[in-house]
Design an enzyme around this catalytic site. Sequence first.
Site, PDB file in Angstrom:
ATOM      1  N   GLY A  47      37.472  38.544  34.606  1.00 23.96           N
ATOM      2  CA  GLY A  47      36.993  37.210  34.253  1.00 23.96           C
ATOM      3  C   GLY A  47      37.927  36.070  34.582  1.00 23.96           C
ATOM      4  N   SER A  48      39.182  36.358  34.949  1.00 23.85           N
ATOM      5  CA  SER A  48      40.110  35.272  35.278  1.00 23.85           C
ATOM      6  C   SER A  48      40.248  35.070  36.788  1.00 23.85           C
ATOM      7  CB  SER A  48      41.489  35.552  34.660  1.00 23.85           C
ATOM      8  OG  SER A  48      42.033  36.749  35.175  1.00 23.85           O
ATOM      9  N   GLY A  49      39.457  35.782  37.575  1.00 27.42           N
ATOM     10  CA  GLY A  49      39.527  35.656  39.025  1.00 27.42           C
ATOM     11  C   GLY A  49      38.501  34.700  39.595  1.00 27.42           C
ATOM     12  N   VAL A  51      35.338  34.913  41.083  1.00 26.77           N
ATOM     13  CA  VAL A  51      33.943  34.908  40.643  1.00 26.77           C
ATOM     14  C   VAL A  51      33.855  34.728  39.137  1.00 26.77           C
ATOM     15  CG1 VAL A  51      31.793  36.219  40.590  1.00 26.77           C
ATOM     16  CG2 VAL A  51      33.275  36.353  42.586  1.00 26.77           C
ATOM     17  N   TYR A 175      38.508  51.447  50.012  1.00 28.17           N
ATOM     18  CA  TYR A 175      37.833  50.484  49.123  1.00 28.17           C
ATOM     19  C   TYR A 175      36.321  50.566  49.279  1.00 28.17           C
ATOM     20  CZ  TYR A 175      36.299  45.919  47.385  1.00 28.17           C
ATOM     21  OH  TYR A 175      35.650  44.907  46.722  1.00 28.17           O
ATOM     22  N   LYS A 179      33.366  51.460  46.384  1.00 32.92           N
ATOM     23  CA  LYS A 179      32.354  50.478  45.977  1.00 32.92           C
ATOM     24  C   LYS A 179      30.942  50.967  46.283  1.00 32.92           C
ATOM     25  CE  LYS A 179      33.416  46.821  44.560  1.00 32.92           C
ATOM     26  NZ  LYS A 179      33.699  46.373  43.179  1.00 32.92           N
ATOM     27  N   ASN A 204      30.293  36.553  51.688  1.00 32.18           N
ATOM     28  CA  ASN A 204      31.731  36.306  51.600  1.00 32.18           C
ATOM     29  C   ASN A 204      31.981  34.984  50.896  1.00 32.18           C
ATOM     30  OD1 ASN A 204      32.820  38.595  52.947  1.00 32.18           O
ATOM     31  ND2 ASN A 204      31.990  37.786  54.845  1.00 32.18           N
ATOM     32  N   ILE A 205      32.903  34.998  49.960  1.00 31.59           N
ATOM     33  CA  ILE A 205      33.111  33.842  49.099  1.00 31.59           C
ATOM     34  C   ILE A 205      34.575  33.434  49.091  1.00 31.59           C
ATOM     35  CG2 ILE A 205      31.126  34.269  47.588  1.00 31.59           C
ATOM     36  CD1 ILE A 205      32.988  35.773  45.739  1.00 31.59           C
TER      37      ILE A 205
END
Length: 223
Positions: A47-49, A51, A175, A179, A204-205
């Site tokens: 939650g601190s990243g 997104v 990775y 996922k 991609n964000i």
Amino acid sequence: IASTNDITIGCNTPKRSEYIKTPKPSKMTDTQNGSSNEKDVVMVTGGSGLVGQAIKTYVEESGAKDNEEWVFLSSKDGDLRDRKATEAIFDKYKPTHVIHLAAKVGGLFANMAQKVEFFRENILINDNIMECCRIYNIKKLVSFLSTCIFPDKTSYPIDETMLHDGPPHPSNEGYAYAKRLIDTLNRAYAEEYNCNFTSIIPTNIYGPHDNFSIQNGHVIPGL
């Protein structure tokens, strides 16, 4: 459907869990008519990243629904690679819904150098979150995936039906396979335990709270 540069278990300047609560409704709840007054607790891992903070900003600006509470976890709340630590988080916050963003992530160089770690740590995180969501009867789990999990050799445009049509690019296969298995387990949990688990693959964000490291970040934030 597309991808996210998921949030790490060690997010940027992590802080302890942050809450967003709505005031108690002034009107009487409709318990007389048989409706439930149960509070929804939405717990966001990572939650601190990037997104997680974007979701937090949206909730703050748009307002949470009546009788709804949001909890934004950071790495300081516990190690999601550890089952007992993960169970302690579920015991403490008692979520009804989970948005799963937490992951070990990195850019191209990090993925190429640490394929084993990217696979193993993400497998542990995802397994602990998904199994705890089953055990604690979470109403809905939404996990974030990534476009890098799609086959390296594919046709365009791509969509979610093509996810398992071939191996991902070898540069980040550790990775990517970890996922991909979230998608597989979503179906397995639904079939065996009737769990409401799903996932999304955003494009991609980049933006505030991203990883701007040249060695460990992605291309756009690195630039």
